[in-house]
Design a protein around this motif. Sequence first.
Motif, mmCIF file in Angstrom:
data_model
loop_
_atom_site.group_PDB
_atom_site.id
_atom_site.type_symbol
_atom_site.label_atom_id
_atom_site.label_comp_id
_atom_site.label_asym_id
_atom_site.label_seq_id
_atom_site.Cartn_x
_atom_site.Cartn_y
_atom_site.Cartn_z
ATOM 1 N N UNK A 2 1.032 -1.227 -0.153
ATOM 2 C CA UNK A 2 0.027 -0.082 0.032
ATOM 3 C C UNK A 2 0.725 1.394 -0.128
ATOM 4 N N UNK A 3 0.428 2.101 -0.746
ATOM 5 C CA UNK A 3 1.205 3.360 -0.834
ATOM 6 C C UNK A 3 2.400 3.485 -1.619
ATOM 7 N N UNK A 4 2.750 2.313 -2.291
ATOM 8 C CA UNK A 4 4.468 2.140 -2.968
ATOM 9 C C UNK A 4 3.898 2.628 -4.438
ATOM 10 N N UNK A 5 4.665 3.752 -4.984
ATOM 11 C CA UNK A 5 4.537 4.197 -6.109
ATOM 12 C C UNK A 5 5.673 3.480 -7.120
ATOM 13 N N UNK A 6 4.979 2.794 -8.144
ATOM 14 C CA UNK A 6 5.890 2.338 -9.124
ATOM 15 C C UNK A 6 5.987 3.266 -10.434
ATOM 16 N N UNK A 7 7.136 3.443 -10.926
ATOM 17 C CA UNK A 7 7.232 4.433 -12.165
ATOM 18 C C UNK A 7 7.423 3.566 -13.635
ATOM 19 N N UNK A 8 6.681 4.243 -14.351
ATOM 20 C CA UNK A 8 6.751 3.836 -15.564
ATOM 21 C C UNK A 8 7.264 4.905 -16.584
ATOM 22 N N UNK A 9 7.069 6.071 -16.095
ATOM 23 C CA UNK A 9 7.910 7.281 -16.762
ATOM 24 C C UNK A 9 8.620 8.056 -16.322
ATOM 25 N N UNK A 10 9.307 9.231 -16.575
ATOM 26 C CA UNK A 10 9.883 10.100 -15.888
ATOM 27 C C UNK A 10 8.990 11.229 -15.147
ATOM 28 N N UNK A 11 9.517 11.561 -14.153
ATOM 29 C CA UNK A 11 8.897 12.708 -13.344
ATOM 30 C C UNK A 11 9.914 13.436 -12.798
ATOM 31 N N UNK A 12 9.089 14.834 -12.299
ATOM 32 C CA UNK A 12 9.929 15.686 -11.547
ATOM 33 C C UNK A 12 9.795 15.490 -9.993
ATOM 34 N N UNK A 13 11.027 15.748 -9.538
ATOM 35 C CA UNK A 13 10.810 15.935 -7.747
ATOM 36 C C UNK A 13 11.719 17.003 -7.440
ATOM 37 N N UNK A 14 11.002 17.867 -7.105
ATOM 38 C CA UNK A 14 11.495 19.062 -6.535
ATOM 39 C C UNK A 14 11.614 19.084 -5.075
ATOM 40 N N UNK A 15 12.829 19.197 -4.514
ATOM 41 C CA UNK A 15 13.193 19.175 -3.221
ATOM 42 C C UNK A 15 13.488 20.318 -2.460
ATOM 43 N N UNK A 91 16.107 0.865 -8.412
ATOM 44 C CA UNK A 91 17.140 1.507 -9.152
ATOM 45 C C UNK A 91 16.621 2.973 -9.389
ATOM 46 N N UNK A 92 16.968 3.929 -8.919
ATOM 47 C CA UNK A 92 16.558 5.279 -9.094
ATOM 48 C C UNK A 92 17.462 5.774 -10.318
ATOM 49 N N UNK A 93 16.857 6.373 -11.435
ATOM 50 C CA UNK A 93 17.702 6.743 -12.615
ATOM 51 C C UNK A 93 17.478 8.311 -12.765
ATOM 52 N N UNK A 94 18.185 8.969 -13.029
ATOM 53 C CA UNK A 94 18.128 10.404 -13.291
ATOM 54 C C UNK A 94 18.867 10.905 -14.594
ATOM 55 N N UNK A 95 17.959 11.621 -15.233
ATOM 56 C CA UNK A 95 18.440 12.367 -16.522
ATOM 57 C C UNK A 95 18.089 13.718 -16.644
ATOM 58 N N UNK A 96 18.918 14.646 -16.271
ATOM 59 C CA UNK A 96 18.780 15.796 -16.231
ATOM 60 C C UNK A 96 17.943 16.379 -14.982
ATOM 61 N N UNK A 97 16.888 16.744 -15.257
ATOM 62 C CA UNK A 97 15.904 17.224 -13.868
ATOM 63 C C UNK A 97 14.871 16.234 -13.730
ATOM 64 N N UNK A 98 14.652 15.090 -14.456
ATOM 65 C CA UNK A 98 13.717 14.230 -14.326
ATOM 66 C C UNK A 98 14.171 12.722 -13.864
ATOM 67 N N UNK A 99 13.220 12.067 -13.228
ATOM 68 C CA UNK A 99 13.918 10.874 -12.933
ATOM 69 C C UNK A 99 12.824 9.623 -12.954
ATOM 70 N N UNK A 100 13.241 8.468 -13.019
ATOM 71 C CA UNK A 100 12.029 7.221 -12.587
ATOM 72 C C UNK A 100 12.811 6.170 -12.007
ATOM 73 N N UNK A 101 12.194 5.218 -11.691
ATOM 74 C CA UNK A 101 12.853 4.000 -11.102
ATOM 75 C C UNK A 101 12.114 2.827 -11.479
ATOM 76 N N UNK A 102 13.117 1.817 -11.145
ATOM 77 C CA UNK A 102 12.809 0.362 -11.706
ATOM 78 C C UNK A 102 12.795 -0.137 -10.299
ATOM 79 N N UNK A 103 11.563 -1.023 -10.062
ATOM 80 C CA UNK A 103 11.419 -1.582 -8.841
ATOM 81 C C UNK A 103 11.358 -3.216 -9.086
#
Length: 235
Positions: A2-15, A91-103
């Motif tokens: 519950x609450x775990x987010x799987x990513x299939x696309x790239x997204x922004x993560x502003x910290x 595996x968190x993958x970052x390309x420029x300002x956006x990122x994704x992850x493989x779980x």
Amino acid sequence: MQGYTELNTYRYERKFVAHPLNRFATEAVVKQNSAFFVPAYSARYINNIYFDTPGLDCYFDNLFGNGERWKARLRWYGDKFGEISSPVLEFKIKKGLVGTKKSYPIPSFVFTQSVFNTGELSKLFDKAGLPDDIREKLVGLQPVLLNRYLRSYYTTLNKKFRITIDDQLEYFNMKPSWNHIQHSFKESNKVVVELKYDMDNNSHAGEISNQFPFRLDKNSKFVSGMSHFRNEIAQ
């Protein structure tokens, strides 16, 4: 999970770092945003074991902000030690300002504080039925850091924007073989806010972030912990 987010696309993560606000003041600011953020899940503790190469390639890539970088971690929720249920290899993958992850789901295991042989992690990954390319990547990695923090979750009603709030940050050094996990480094007064959204929604993100009195920061928990325990190479 519950609450775990799987990513299939790239997204922004502003910290953002919410200093000098504490968690409760930070949550109050988020709730006052005109985007109308509401709680998505109950707050919970997140635990991560981070992996890196013997030469600490992931650490240096993240430290220097290389445009294309990645990091690997084993994540679970709840108790730090004991029977660990439903861990996930990321595996968190970052390309420029956006990122994704493989779980990848990993079998449950027992994580002890007194003595933990990290060779058990290799056996664990062997049981997980991981793809060949991921297994090959893991051969060149070793555990380097354990961290833990409390996370709250918020989302807009249309689910297009998410915010997480982290505090009670705690770090433990890890060695490639046997570990006595006792002494920790804490960032007790730090509150980290992350605004997360798909690339398609970037044009509206400024309307949200401009209302925050927080400082935009590339804050990386991985880099913070590694730099503390390996301060002789971080300078």
